[in-house]
Scaffold this motif. Structure first.
Motif, PDB file in Angstrom:
ATOM      1  N   HIS A 621      28.035  16.147 100.765  1.00  0.00           N
ATOM      2  CA  HIS A 621      28.529  15.597  99.494  1.00  0.00           C
ATOM      3  C   HIS A 621      28.931  16.798  98.627  1.00  0.00           C
ATOM      4  O   HIS A 621      28.089  17.484  98.056  1.00  0.00           O
ATOM      5  CB  HIS A 621      27.414  14.789  98.834  1.00  0.00           C
ATOM      6  CG  HIS A 621      27.897  13.989  97.668  1.00  0.00           C
ATOM      7  ND1 HIS A 621      27.968  12.624  97.689  1.00  0.00           N
ATOM      8  CD2 HIS A 621      28.353  14.374  96.454  1.00  0.00           C
ATOM      9  CE1 HIS A 621      28.423  12.180  96.525  1.00  0.00           C
ATOM     10  NE2 HIS A 621      28.671  13.238  95.764  1.00  0.00           N
ATOM     11  N   LEU A 623      30.032  18.877  95.665  1.00  0.00           N
ATOM     12  CA  LEU A 623      30.077  18.808  94.195  1.00  0.00           C
ATOM     13  C   LEU A 623      31.161  19.761  93.688  1.00  0.00           C
ATOM     14  O   LEU A 623      31.673  20.611  94.431  1.00  0.00           O
ATOM     15  CB  LEU A 623      28.710  19.198  93.622  1.00  0.00           C
ATOM     16  CG  LEU A 623      27.540  18.332  94.102  1.00  0.00           C
ATOM     17  CD1 LEU A 623      26.229  18.874  93.574  1.00  0.00           C
ATOM     18  CD2 LEU A 623      27.733  16.895  93.655  1.00  0.00           C
ATOM     19  N   ASP A 624      31.471  19.611  92.391  1.00  0.00           N
ATOM     20  CA  ASP A 624      32.588  20.382  91.840  1.00  0.00           C
ATOM     21  C   ASP A 624      32.354  21.894  91.947  1.00  0.00           C
ATOM     22  O   ASP A 624      33.306  22.666  92.106  1.00  0.00           O
ATOM     23  CB  ASP A 624      32.809  20.007  90.373  1.00  0.00           C
ATOM     24  CG  ASP A 624      33.468  18.642  90.273  1.00  0.00           C
ATOM     25  OD1 ASP A 624      33.565  17.968  91.326  1.00  0.00           O
ATOM     26  OD2 ASP A 624      33.866  18.246  89.163  1.00  0.00           O
ATOM     27  N   ASP A 625      31.084  22.306  91.833  1.00  0.00           N
ATOM     28  CA  ASP A 625      30.831  23.749  91.854  1.00  0.00           C
ATOM     29  C   ASP A 625      30.422  24.240  93.247  1.00  0.00           C
ATOM     30  O   ASP A 625      29.947  25.347  93.406  1.00  0.00           O
ATOM     31  CB  ASP A 625      29.755  24.111  90.822  1.00  0.00           C
ATOM     32  CG  ASP A 625      28.484  23.321  91.052  1.00  0.00           C
ATOM     33  OD1 ASP A 625      28.519  22.379  91.890  1.00  0.00           O
ATOM     34  OD2 ASP A 625      27.466  23.623  90.420  1.00  0.00           O
ATOM     35  N   ASP A 626      30.602  23.412  94.232  1.00  0.00           N
ATOM     36  CA  ASP A 626      30.273  23.789  95.598  1.00  0.00           C
ATOM     37  C   ASP A 626      31.282  24.833  96.086  1.00  0.00           C
ATOM     38  O   ASP A 626      32.473  24.758  95.750  1.00  0.00           O
ATOM     39  CB  ASP A 626      30.328  22.537  96.484  1.00  0.00           C
ATOM     40  CG  ASP A 626      29.688  22.756  97.826  1.00  0.00           C
ATOM     41  OD1 ASP A 626      28.563  22.261  98.025  1.00  0.00           O
ATOM     42  OD2 ASP A 626      30.332  23.427  98.676  1.00  0.00           O
ATOM     43  N   ALA A 660      36.823  16.653  94.485  1.00  0.00           N
ATOM     44  CA  ALA A 660      36.181  17.774  93.790  1.00  0.00           C
ATOM     45  C   ALA A 660      37.137  18.958  93.715  1.00  0.00           C
ATOM     46  O   ALA A 660      37.236  19.649  92.679  1.00  0.00           O
ATOM     47  CB  ALA A 660      34.907  18.157  94.532  1.00  0.00           C
ATOM     48  N   ARG A 664      38.736  20.569  90.288  1.00  0.00           N
ATOM     49  CA  ARG A 664      38.489  21.961  89.980  1.00  0.00           C
ATOM     50  C   ARG A 664      39.799  22.765  89.918  1.00  0.00           C
ATOM     51  O   ARG A 664      39.940  23.648  89.063  1.00  0.00           O
ATOM     52  CB  ARG A 664      37.566  22.544  91.039  1.00  0.00           C
ATOM     53  CG  ARG A 664      37.053  23.904  90.680  1.00  0.00           C
ATOM     54  CD  ARG A 664      36.068  24.417  91.702  1.00  0.00           C
ATOM     55  NE  ARG A 664      35.619  25.733  91.276  1.00  0.00           N
ATOM     56  CZ  ARG A 664      34.621  25.939  90.441  1.00  0.00           C
ATOM     57  NH1 ARG A 664      33.917  24.904  89.991  1.00  0.00           N
ATOM     58  NH2 ARG A 664      34.291  27.154  90.064  1.00  0.00           N
TER      59      ARG A 664
END
Lengths: 867, 313
Positions: A621, A623-626, A660, A664
Motif C-alpha cells: 500500500h 503512501l504519498d511519502d513512500d 500516490a 506527489r
C-alpha cells in the motif's frame, strides 16, 4: 336404480383384483407415511432409510397410476365408443350405465383416496380444520384426475386404440407446443405464456378438460367419428387447455392477514428510485488484446416503505438498453422465463438477515457465518451484447426495465430445545430434533438433525412458495439462541431434502442437517450453554408480488466500464500465493535502473510497469511519502497522460501507487489536465483540494454528483468546501455509501445540513449489517452513529464487546475499539492507554452503556457520574 | 304380413368403401330370414345399422316399428343379438353371466334359461374365457333367448364352429324357433348352414340386394338343367336370360334355370339348342342356388336381370 347397483356390483367384481391392489397401495402408503413401516433409522447427525427411498417413490407412483388406471379400465370395459360391446344391444339405459360408472369412480377411487389423506393428516395430530382442508384439496385434485381418466377412456374402443391415441396425441401436442413456444419466444411474448403454471392453473386445465372431453365422448357416441378425427379433436382440446391454464388466475385462494395487504399496497405505490451510484456494471473485462463484448447491469433496489421485516426477491422481467442518439434498442441476453420467475433462492439475502435480526429478543447479538451477505446485494437487471451496438461505449444510453418483486415477511415460527427427541407441533405440522452432535473430523460446532413434517396445502398463504421443487429450502431459516449470553446465530448450513413423499397434499418428512460454526471470536458454546440454548425456526410468508417499471437516467457505458477494467499483467497474480518479502522487494527494486525523467515514453512505460509488478507482488500500500511514490512521481511532469492511461488498467495496489505518484509529482502546469481527468478519476479531487484548485475545478466536481461513479472521501471533501446546499443530497449519499467518521465530520459542520444529516445517519444505521461475522463484527456506521449521539449504537457496541472473546485480543475488532476510542471519554485512562487492548478492554468491560451520556458540545459520550 | 325389420334404401359408406348401397329389404315377422352373401357383401354392416350400432348415411330402418336410430332399452328387451364379433364378459362364469343378464330383462324366463343351459350343455361354473368358441356362442345365444325376444338377430353365428357344434347349434335354434315362433334374422356367408332354418332368403352382393324370396319358392324356381346335343358345338350367342352359368362339356350343355317351368324350358331348349336330343332338370339345394347366383354375380358384376328380386314391402 336397481340396474345401477347391479352394474356397480358387476364392476366391483370384475375389477376386484385391481381394487385389492389399490387398497393395499393406499394402506402401505399410509403406513409408510405414518412411520408404522419402513422406519427411518436415526444416527448421530445422520439418517438411514431401511431401503432405497426410490421404493417409496415407486409406491406413490403406483398410487397415482392406479388412480388413473382404475377409472380408465372401468370405462373402457363398456366404452360408449365401442360398436361390439356386450351392453350395446342390452336393455341397460345409458343413464344407468353412466351413473354406475360414476359411482364406481367415486366410491372405489376418489373416496378412498380422499379418506386416506384425511386419515393420514388426522393421525399426524393436525387440527381438524387442517385435516378437512387437506382432505378437501385431495378431493379437489383427485376428482379431475380420475374423471379425466374416465372421460378419456370413453373416447376409445379398447386399450389398443387408447394407447395408440395417447401416444399420437401426446406427440402431436408436444410438437405443436414446442413449435408454438418457439414462435412465441422468437416474437418476444414467450414469458407471458410460459411462466410456471401453478397448481391452480393446472387444475384449471384439468377442470376445463373434463367437461369438454365428456361432451366430446357423448358426441362421438352419437356420431361415431373416425379415430383420426377423434385424435385431432382431442389434441386440439388438450392444446386449448394450455391456453386456458395460461389465462387462468395463478392463485384462486389467497389467505393472508389484512395488514399485509396494506403493506403490500404501500410497497406497490412506492416509486423505484435508483440513484446512479446504486447501479453497477460488470462486463467481460477490457483487456489490451480483446474488445468488450458484453456488459451486465445491476442495481441495489429498495423502496421507501420497506420495513426490517420485509424481504423482497427482485426478479427482472424485461430489460433493454437504449442508445438515445441512434434510437437503437438492445434487449437483455438472458431474460428467459425459465431462468426467472421462480422463487428458488435457497440462501439468505441481506434483507433476510436484517429481518431475522429484528426477530431476535432485543439486545441480542446476532452472529452469522462468513457465507452470509454483509450488505444489500445488487440485483442483476440484464446483460447486453455490445456487438449489437457496435461497441459504442461513449454515446449516451439509458436502461429501461420491468422488475417484479416477490414480497415476503419473516416470522418466528417456533423454538425447540437442543436435545434429541424435542418436538414441537404447529398448525401445519411438526418439527423434531432427531439427533444432536458434533461429529469428529469436522469443523467444531454444533450439528443438528432436524426433521420436519408439514402439510403443503396449495390453498395456503404461500402459494408461490409452495412450489414443490424449491420448497422449503428458501422458506425457512434457523437460528441458535443462547439466552444466557444473549447471542443469536443464524444460518447454519442446511439442506432440506424430502425424505418421504406423502401422497399428494404432501405431508412429507424432510430432514435438515444444520451446522452451526464454532465462532472462534465468540465465546464457545459450552455443554451447559447448549442446555439452555434454543433452536429458533423462522419462516418467510409470501405477501404478494409488486411490479415496477424503471428507466435509468442517461449515462455512457464508458462511465461504468473503466471502473471494472483491470490490467491483465497485474491483476492475475493478485491474492495468489504469499506476498513478496520486503527484502526481496527492495533487492528487485534496486535492480531496476530508473531511466531519466525525460526519457521516451516506451522506456518510462517499461520501467513503471516493472515497478508496479513488484508493488503488486509485494501487495504494497504505497503512501504519498513512500520511496516508490517518490520514484514514480519523477515521471509525472513529463508523462502524466501515461499515468492516466495506466490507472483504469491497474489493480488495487498498483492503482494506489499510481495515485500516490500523481499526487506527489503533478505540477501546477498540469492543472488543466488534472481537472479534465476528474470526470473519470474522482479520486484526483484530493490533488485539487491539496493544491487549492477548487474554484477552477468547481464545474467538473459538481458534475461528478450526477455521474454513476462511486465518490470517495476526497471528492466529498472537495465538494463540501463549496458549502453549496445543492450538493448536500449527493454528499449525504456518499456518506450513506461510505459511513466513516471522516466523511461525517466534514458534513456535520455544513450550514443547514443538520436535519438531512439526521435522516441520512438514521438510514445508514438502519441499513447496517445486522449479522456479526467473525472478523467483521463491527459495522463502519457504528462510529458515525456514536458520534451522532445514537444511544442504541452505544448499546450495540457494548453488546458486541461483551460476546467477543476477551482472552484473544486479536479477535477484538480494531474497528470496535477505534469506535470506542473516538467517541467515548475514557477517563481516567490516558489517551495512549486506549491503544493497549490489555488495559482498554478490561476498562470497557467494567462499564455499561447506561453509564454514559452524549455530550452534544464535545460530540463524545461522557460518564454520567464523574469520578 | 307386417315386416319386423323394414330397411328402405339403406346406404352406408366407410371412407371410400361403399358397404351398403341402396338396400331395401323387409324381414317378415315369425319367420327365419337368412341374409346371405359372400364375405364383405355388407351383411354385418346392415345388421349393425338395424341395431343402431352404426348410423346409416342414408335411408331408413324400422325395427319393431321403431326407427333404428332411436332403439333404446325398451326395444332391446325384445331383441336378441348374437354376433361372432360381439364382446362377452369373459371373466364371468356361465352362471354369473346368466345372473348378470337376468335383471336387465323383466321378461326373463328363468326356467327357460335353465332349460337352455341343459339343452346347450353349458357348464355353469366355468368361466366364459375357458369355454370353446362354440360354447361361448351358445352362452351368448342363451343370454339372447332366455327372455323370449320377438326378434333374434344372428350375425354369422356359425363362423368358426366345427361341424358337430354347428349342427348342435342349428338343431337347438331350429327347435326353439319352431316352438316359439320367433322372427329370426340370420346372416351367413354359407347357405348350407341356414338351409334347414330359413323360411326366406335374402342375398346381398357388394352392398346391393340381389334376391329376397321364400326359400320354398326359390327352390321351386331353380333347376340344374343338362341338355345332351347331337354333336359337339359351341353355344349360340343369344341364350335366355334365365339360363345362368351355361357350360359346355362335349355334347352336354349344363346351366341353371332360374325361372323353372317344364313346358317353357322344353320350348326354350328346342328354340336355342335345336340339336338337343334330350334334357333333364334336377332340383337344387339352397346352397347350390346360392353358389350359382354367386357365380353369376361375380361374372356379371350386378344382379341377374329379371331375377326374383323383390321386397317384402
Amino acid at each position: 336404480m336397481n340396474l345401477v347397483f347391479h352394474h356397480l356390483r358387476k364392476d366391483a367384481r370384475q375389477f376386484r383384483l385391481a381394487l385389492t391392489i389399490w387398497a393395499a397401495v393406499l394402506a402401505l402408503d399410509l403406513a409408510a407415511n405414518l412411520g408404522w413401516i419402513f422406519r427411518i433409522r436415526w444416527t448421530s447427525a445422520d439418517f438411514r432409510e431401511p431401503f432405497p427411498a426410490m421404493m417409496l417413490d415407486v409406491l406413490v407412483l403406483l398410487l397415482w397410476a392406479l388412480l388413473i388406471k382404475l377409472p380408465l379400465v372401468a370405462v373402457l370395459a363398456e366404452s360408449p365408443a365401442k360398436t361390439d360391446a356386450f351392453l350395446s344391444t342390452r336393455p341397460l339405459p345409458k343413464r344407468d350405465l353412466v351413473l354406475a360408472k360414476t359411482l364406481f369412480v367415486f366410491l372405489f377411487v376418489i373416496l378412498p383416496a380422499t379418506l386416506q389423506e384425511c386419515l393420514h393428516l388426522a393421525l399426524q395430530g393436525l387440527p381438524a380444520e387442517i385435516v378437512l382442508r387437506g382432505g378437501g384439496e385431495r378431493l379437489f385434485l383427485v376428482v379431475p384426475v380420475a374423471t379425466l381418466a374416465a372421460v378419456v377412456g370413453a373416447l376409445w374402443r379398447n386399450w389398443r386404440e387408447f394407447v395408440t391415441a395417447f401416444v399420437a396425441v401426446g406427440a402431436g401436442v408436444w410438437l405443436v407446443l414446442a413449435l408454438a413456444l418457439f414462435a412465441l419466444e422468437s416474437s418476444g411474448t414467450m414469458r407471458r405464456y410460459t411462466a410456471d403454471f401453478t397448481v391452480f392453473q393446472v387444475l384449471a386445465q384439468l377442470y376445463w378438460l373434463c367437461p369438454v372431453l365428456a361432451l366430446l365422448a357423448w358426441w362421438n357416441y352419437r356420431a361415431r367419428w373416425r379415430v383420426v378425427w377423434r385424435g385431432i379433436v382431442v389434441g386440439a382440446v388438450v392444446l386449448a387447455s394450455f391456453v386456458v391454464g395460461a389465462f387462468a388466475p395463478r392463485h384462486w385462494v389467497r389467505i393472508q392477514p389484512e395488514e399485509s395487504a396494506k403493506e403490500l399496497a404501500a410497497l406497490a405505490m412506492d416509486r423505484l428510485d435508483i440513484r446512479p451510484r446504486q447501479i453497477s456494471a460488470s462486463g467481460n473485462r477490457r483487456t489490451e488484446s480483446g474488445p468488450l463484448e458484453r456488459v451486465g447491469f445491476g442495481a441495489r433496489l429498495s423502496l421507501p416503505s420497506e420495513t426490517d421485516a420485509t424481504s423482497i426477491d427482485w426478479i427482472p422481467r424485461r430489460a433493454e438498453l437504449h442508445w438515445t442518439a441512434k434510437g437503437q434498442v438492445v434487449p437483455s441476453l438472458w431474460l428467459r422465463a425459465w431462468d426467472f420467475g421462480r422463487v428458488t433462492r435457497n440462501f439468505l439475502a441481506a434483507d433476510d438477515v436484517r429481518a431475522l435480526a429484528g426477530l431476535l429478543p432485543t439486545g441480542t447479538m446476532m452472529f452469522g457465518s462468513t457465507h452470509l451477505p454483509f450488505e444489500r446485494e445488487h440485483v442483476m437487471l440484464g446483460e447486453f451484447a455490445l456487438s449489437v451496438a457496435g461497441q459504442d461505449t461513449e454515446s449516451p444510453v439509458f436502461l429501461d426495465s420491468r422488475i417484479e418483486g416477490h414480497v415476503f415477511r419473516w416470522q418466528q415460527e417456533t423454538e425447540l430445545p437442543i436435545s434429541p427427541g424435542a418436538t414441537t407441533q404447529d398448525r401445519a405440522g411438526s418439527w423434531r430434533v432427531e439427533a444432536v452432535g458434533s461429529p469428529p473430523g469436522r469443523q467444531p460446532g454444533l450439528d443438528l438433525l432436524l426433521s420436519r413434517r408439514q402439510i403443503a396445502l396449495f390453498t395456503s398463504s404461500d402459494p408461490l412458495t409452495a412450489q414443490a421443487e424449491s420448497w422449503p429450502n428458501h422458506l425457512y431459516a434457523f437460528g441458535l439462541y443462547d439466552p444466557t449470553r444473549r447471542i443469536g446465530r443464524v444460518g447454519g448450513y442446511f439442506y432440506f431434502p424430502q425424505v418421504r413423499v406423502a401422497t399428494h397434499t404432501s405431508y412429507p418428512l424432510r430432514v435438515s442437517l444444520l451446522h452451526f460454526d464454532d465462532l472462534s471470536t465468540v465465546t464457545p458454546l459450552t455443554p451447559k450453554a447448549r442446555e439452555s440454548a434454543k433452536l429458533l425456526i423462522f419462516r418467510r410468508h409470501y405477501l404478494g408480488t409488486i411490479k415496477k417499471e424503471w428507466t435509468s437516467p442517461p449515462f455512457t457505458l464508458a462511465d461504468f466500464l473503466h471502473l471494472n477494467a483491470v490490467h491483465p499483467n497485474t491483476s492475475d497474480r493478485r491474492s495468489q500465493g504469499d506476498a513478496l518479502s520486503a527484502a526481496e522487494f527492495h533487492r528487485r527494486l534496486k535492480a531496476l535502473a530508473p531511466p531519466p525523467p525525460d526519457s521516451p515514453r516506451p522506456v518510462v512505460g517499461t520501467y513503471v510497469n516493472e515497478v508496479l509488478r513488484l508493488v503488486e507482488a509485494r501487495r504494497l500500500h504505497v503512501l504519498d511519502d513512500d520511496p516508490v511514490a517518490r520514484q514514480l512521481a519523477a515521471y509525472v511532469p513529463k508523462h502524466l497522460d501515461m499515468f492516466f492511461e495506466a490507472m483504469p488498467l491497474a489493480g488495487l495496489y498498483p492503482g494506489i501507487a499510481l495515485n500516490a505518484a500523481v499526487r506527489r509529482g503533478v505540477s501546477d502546469e498540469q492543472k488543466p489536465q488534472i481537472i479534465a481527468a476528474l470526470a473519470r478519476r474522482p479520486d484526483l479531487a484530493q490533488i485539487v483540494l491539496d493544491r487549492g484548485w477548487l474554484e477552477e475545478a468547481k464545474e467538473p466536481l459538481l458534475k461528478l454528483l450526477d455521474s454513476p461513479q462511486p465518490l470517495g472521501s476526497a471528492a466529498l471533501a472537495a465538494l463540501a468546501w463549496y458549502e453549496d446546499p445543492r450538493t448536500y443530497p449527493g454528499l449525504l449519499e456518499i456518506l450513506e455509501n461510505d459511513p466513516n467518521l471522516e466523511n461525517y465530520e466534514r458534513l456535520r459542520g455544513l450550514p443547514g445540513i443538520q436535519a438531512a444529516l439526521d435522516r441520512a445517519v438514521d438510514r445508514a444505521w438502519r441499513a447496517r449489517p445486522r449479522t456479526l461475522i467473525p472478523g467483521r463484527e463491527t459495522p463502519l456506521v457504528l462510529s458515525v452513529a456514536l458520534r451522532h449521539g445514537r444511544r442504541e449504537a452505544l448499546q450495540e457496541a457494548f453488546g458486541i464487546l461483551r460476546v467477543l472473546r476477551t482472552d484473544r485480543s486479536e479477535s477484538l475488532s480494531w474497528q470496535l475499539l477505534e469506535a470506542f476510542r473516538a467517541n467515548l471519554v475514557c477517563a481516567p485512562l490516558k489517551p495512549q492507554e486506549t491503544y493497549d487492548p490489555k488495559r482498554f478492554v478490561p476498562w470497557l468491560l467494567e462499564h455499561k452503556a447506561e453509564e454514559f451520556r452524549f455530550d452534544a458540545v464535545r460530540r463524545r459520550w461522557v460518564p454520567t457520574k464523574q469520578g | 304380413m307386417k315386416p319386423i325389420i323394414h330397411i328402405r334404401d339403406l346406404q352406408k359408406r366407410f371412407r371410400k368403401t361403399v358397404a351398403v348401397d341402396g338396400l331395401t329389404l323387409a324381414v317378415p315377422e315369425g319367420k327365419v330370414t337368412a341374409f346371405l352373401g359372400p364375405n364383405g357383401a355388407g351383411k354385418t354392416t346392415t345388421i349393425k345399422c338395424c341395431l343402431n350400432l352404426h348410423s346409416p348415411d342414408c335411408g331408413e330402418i324400422s325395427v319393431l316399428d321403431h326407427d333404428s336410430r332411436r332403439l333404446g332399452p325398451e326395444q332391446f328387451r325384445h331383441i336378441g343379438y348374437v354376433s361372432e364379433n360381439q364382446e362377452l364378459p369373459l371373466w364371468m362364469t356361465v352362471r354369473q353371466f346368466i345372473d348378470y343378464c337376468r335383471p336387465m330383462y323383466p321378461n326373463w324366463d328363468a326356467p327357460f334359461a335353465e332349460k337352455l343351459l341343459r339343452q346347450f350343455d353349458l357348464p355353469p361354473g366355468t368361466k366364459l374365457s375357458a369355454l370353446s368358441r362354440g360354447m361361448r356362442m351358445k352362452a351368448a345365444l342363451l343370454s339372447s333367448l332366455a327372455y323370449r325376444p320377438r326378434l333374434v338377430v344372428l350375425d354369422e353365428p356359425f363362423s368358426g364352429l366345427d361341424p358337430l357344434v354347428r349342427d348342435e347349434f342349428i338343431r337347438g335354434l331350429l327347435e326353439l324357433t319352431e316352438e316359439e315362433g320367433w322372427s329370426v334374422f340370420v346372416s351367413s356367408h354359407d347357405i348350407a348352414e341356414v338351409e334347414r332354418l330359413a323360411d326366406r332368403v335374402a342375398i346381398i352382393h357388394r352392398g346391393q340386394l340381389q334376391l329376397d324370396e321364400d326359400a320354398a319358392a326359390l327352390q321351386a324356381r331353380f333347376r340344374t338343367v343338362e341338355v345332351v346335343r347331337a354333336a359337339d358345338g359351341s353355344l349360340p350367342a343369344q341364350l335366355p336370360a334365365s339360363w345362368l352359368n351355361p357350360e359346355v362339356a362335349g355334347r352336354v350343355v349344363r346351366f341353371t334355370e332360374s325361372r323353372f317351368d317344364e313346358l317353357q324350358l322344353a320350348r326354350a331348349v328346342a328354340e336355342h339348342l335345336p340339336d338337343a336330343r334330350q334334357h333333364q332338370a334336377t332340383a337344387m339345394t339352397l346352397r347350390e342356388i346360392f353358389v350359382a347366383l354367386a357365380r353369376t354375380y361375380r361374372l356379371n358384376g350386378s344382379a341377374v336381370a329379371g331375377e326374383g328380386k323383390q321386397s317384402g314391402a
